[in-house]
Design a protein around this motif. Structure first.
Motif, PDB file in Angstrom:
ATOM      1  N   ILE A 180       0.839  -1.203   0.000  1.00  9.22           N
ATOM      2  CA  ILE A 180       0.000   0.000   0.000  1.00  9.22           C
ATOM      3  C   ILE A 180       0.872   1.250   0.000  1.00  9.22           C
ATOM      4  N   GLN A 181       1.925   1.226   0.798  1.00  5.57           N
ATOM      5  CA  GLN A 181       2.821   2.395   0.842  1.00  5.57           C
ATOM      6  C   GLN A 181       3.538   2.595  -0.497  1.00  5.57           C
ATOM      7  N   LEU A 182       3.923   1.505  -1.141  1.00  9.69           N
ATOM      8  CA  LEU A 182       4.577   1.597  -2.454  1.00  9.69           C
ATOM      9  C   LEU A 182       3.576   2.076  -3.506  1.00  9.69           C
ATOM     10  N   PHE A 183       2.329   1.642  -3.387  1.00 10.88           N
ATOM     11  CA  PHE A 183       1.271   2.130  -4.268  1.00 10.88           C
ATOM     12  C   PHE A 183       1.163   3.648  -4.139  1.00 10.88           C
ATOM     13  N   LYS A 184       1.307   4.139  -2.920  1.00  6.44           N
ATOM     14  CA  LYS A 184       1.248   5.585  -2.669  1.00  6.44           C
ATOM     15  C   LYS A 184       2.303   6.318  -3.499  1.00  6.44           C
ATOM     16  N   LEU A 185       3.478   5.733  -3.614  1.00  7.50           N
ATOM     17  CA  LEU A 185       4.572   6.376  -4.334  1.00  7.50           C
ATOM     18  C   LEU A 185       4.531   6.155  -5.840  1.00  7.50           C
ATOM     19  N   LYS A 186       4.122   4.954  -6.269  1.00  5.28           N
ATOM     20  CA  LYS A 186       4.263   4.590  -7.676  1.00  5.28           C
ATOM     21  C   LYS A 186       2.972   4.159  -8.367  1.00  5.28           C
ATOM     22  N   GLY A 187       1.865   4.141  -7.644  1.00  6.23           N
ATOM     23  CA  GLY A 187       0.649   3.592  -8.235  1.00  6.23           C
ATOM     24  C   GLY A 187       0.834   2.092  -8.414  1.00  6.23           C
ATOM     25  N   LEU A 188       0.210   1.537  -9.432  1.00  7.02           N
ATOM     26  CA  LEU A 188       0.300   0.091  -9.664  1.00  7.02           C
ATOM     27  C   LEU A 188       1.545  -0.310 -10.431  1.00  7.02           C
ATOM     28  N   LYS A 189       2.398   0.649 -10.745  1.00  7.96           N
ATOM     29  CA  LYS A 189       3.535   0.368 -11.614  1.00  7.96           C
ATOM     30  C   LYS A 189       4.799  -0.066 -10.871  1.00  7.96           C
ATOM     31  N   PHE A 190       4.681  -0.465  -9.644  1.00 11.34           N
ATOM     32  CA  PHE A 190       5.860  -0.949  -8.930  1.00 11.34           C
ATOM     33  C   PHE A 190       6.122  -2.411  -9.293  1.00 11.34           C
ATOM     34  N   THR A 191       7.365  -2.813  -9.148  1.00 11.21           N
ATOM     35  CA  THR A 191       7.730  -4.204  -9.439  1.00 11.21           C
ATOM     36  C   THR A 191       7.913  -4.966  -8.135  1.00 11.21           C
ATOM     37  N   MET A 192       7.933  -6.268  -8.238  1.00 12.42           N
ATOM     38  CA  MET A 192       8.187  -7.097  -7.057  1.00 12.42           C
ATOM     39  C   MET A 192       9.614  -6.867  -6.549  1.00 12.42           C
ATOM     40  N   ASP A 193      10.534  -6.584  -7.454  1.00 16.39           N
ATOM     41  CA  ASP A 193      11.905  -6.244  -7.039  1.00 16.39           C
ATOM     42  C   ASP A 193      11.905  -4.991  -6.173  1.00 16.39           C
ATOM     43  N   GLU A 194      11.122  -3.990  -6.579  1.00 17.87           N
ATOM     44  CA  GLU A 194      11.043  -2.750  -5.805  1.00 17.87           C
ATOM     45  C   GLU A 194      10.401  -2.997  -4.444  1.00 17.87           C
ATOM     46  N   LEU A 195       9.399  -3.845  -4.416  1.00 16.53           N
ATOM     47  CA  LEU A 195       8.750  -4.175  -3.154  1.00 16.53           C
ATOM     48  C   LEU A 195       9.733  -4.880  -2.216  1.00 16.53           C
ATOM     49  N   ALA A 196      10.444  -5.864  -2.749  1.00 17.29           N
ATOM     50  CA  ALA A 196      11.426  -6.602  -1.935  1.00 17.29           C
ATOM     51  C   ALA A 196      12.491  -5.651  -1.392  1.00 17.29           C
ATOM     52  N   LYS A 197      12.967  -4.750  -2.248  1.00 20.03           N
ATOM     53  CA  LYS A 197      13.991  -3.792  -1.823  1.00 20.03           C
ATOM     54  C   LYS A 197      13.458  -2.877  -0.732  1.00 20.03           C
ATOM     55  N   GLU A 198      12.245  -2.377  -0.928  1.00 19.08           N
ATOM     56  CA  GLU A 198      11.616  -1.495   0.057  1.00 19.08           C
ATOM     57  C   GLU A 198      11.487  -2.182   1.418  1.00 19.08           C
ATOM     58  N   MET A 199      11.197  -3.480   1.388  1.00 13.05           N
ATOM     59  CA  MET A 199      10.997  -4.241   2.615  1.00 13.05           C
ATOM     60  C   MET A 199      12.304  -4.755   3.213  1.00 13.05           C
ATOM     61  N   GLY A 200      13.353  -4.800   2.398  1.00 15.83           N
ATOM     62  CA  GLY A 200      14.615  -5.355   2.874  1.00 15.83           C
ATOM     63  C   GLY A 200      14.579  -6.867   2.992  1.00 15.83           C
ATOM     64  N   ILE A 201      13.773  -7.509   2.128  1.00 15.97           N
ATOM     65  CA  ILE A 201      13.697  -8.970   2.109  1.00 15.97           C
ATOM     66  C   ILE A 201      13.854  -9.438   0.661  1.00 15.97           C
ATOM     67  N   SER A 202      13.959 -10.723   0.466  1.00 19.01           N
ATOM     68  CA  SER A 202      14.120 -11.251  -0.882  1.00 19.01           C
ATOM     69  C   SER A 202      12.757 -11.418  -1.560  1.00 19.01           C
ATOM     70  N   LYS A 203      12.770 -11.406  -2.900  1.00 17.02           N
ATOM     71  CA  LYS A 203      11.543 -11.678  -3.645  1.00 17.02           C
ATOM     72  C   LYS A 203      11.042 -13.080  -3.325  1.00 17.02           C
ATOM     73  N   LYS A 204      11.961 -13.979  -3.102  1.00 16.31           N
ATOM     74  CA  LYS A 204      11.596 -15.363  -2.787  1.00 16.31           C
ATOM     75  C   LYS A 204      10.720 -15.417  -1.528  1.00 16.31           C
TER      76      LYS A 204
END
Length: 193
Positions: free
Chosen positions: A19-43
């Motif tokens: 939700i916070q990433l949606f705030k910044l990028k709308g629906l155009k964020f990637t799973m890589d960006e989400l993982a990076k934002e969270m500090g965890i792996s995509k896996k």
């Protein structure tokens, strides 16, 4: 970093960060960006959600559940009058998401039709407490006698319309401002008294 907490905590962390990433990028964020934002792996994310569509679908329920929690808090707040509760419930938005502009959610209908259907379903259900509150306002005399079903239909259809097309984006109106206007029009009408 290896996640060392309960899976339910990880799920909530992923959804809240989405939700916070949606705030910044709308629906155009990637799973890589989400993982990076969270500090965890995509896996780690994919261990909880098999794909972005599933995660987004679950995020909608997570968000609507937070709205329902906010509504419950308002309904249980004895410091508010019935009129104040009605206004607050009709425009309920979790505090942590008040600055998120959902006006770009119209893209969901085309890109994530199953999620869009879920938005519509959630908008059309869970009205029992709100209807009871408005009926209480009618009994108290702070709300004129009205057909509560019409209020429900008006609010649901208006919010659904915001999510169906880019009307808010084209007119440079934020979702929070639009929702506040709708609640004001429902509560006060459009005629100056």
């Amino acid at each position: 970093m290896r996640w060392k907490y309960k899976e339910s905590e990880l799920r909530e962390f992923i959804l809240d960060t989405t939700i916070q990433l949606f705030k910044l990028k709308g629906l155009k964020f990637t799973m890589d960006e989400l993982a990076k934002e969270m500090g965890i792996s995509k896996k780690t994310i994919y261990r909880v959600f098999p794909d972005k569509k599933t995660m987004f679908y679950r995020m909608l329920d997570f968000f609507f559940d937070k709205i329902k929690s906010k509504e419950e808090a308002i309904l249980n707040d004895s410091s508010l009058s019935t009129e104040e509760k009605i206004r607050a419930v009709l425009g309920a938005m979790p505090d942590e998401y008040k600055d998120i502009d959902f006006s770009a959610l119209y893209i969901v209908r085309e890109k994530y039709p199953k999620s869009y259907d879920r938005i519509v379903q959630r908008l059309e259900t869970g009205w029992d407490s709100t209807i009871a509150l408005i009926n209480e306002g009618i009994k108290e005399g702070v709300v004129r006698p009205i057909n509560v079903t019409v209020i429900k239909a008006m609010l649901s259809a208006t919010i659904e319309q915001f999510f169906q097309n880019d009307i808010l984006v084209k007119n440079e109106v934020s979702y929070p401002d639009a929702l506040a206007s709708v609640v004001d029009i429902i509560c006060c009408g459009i005629i100056v008294k």
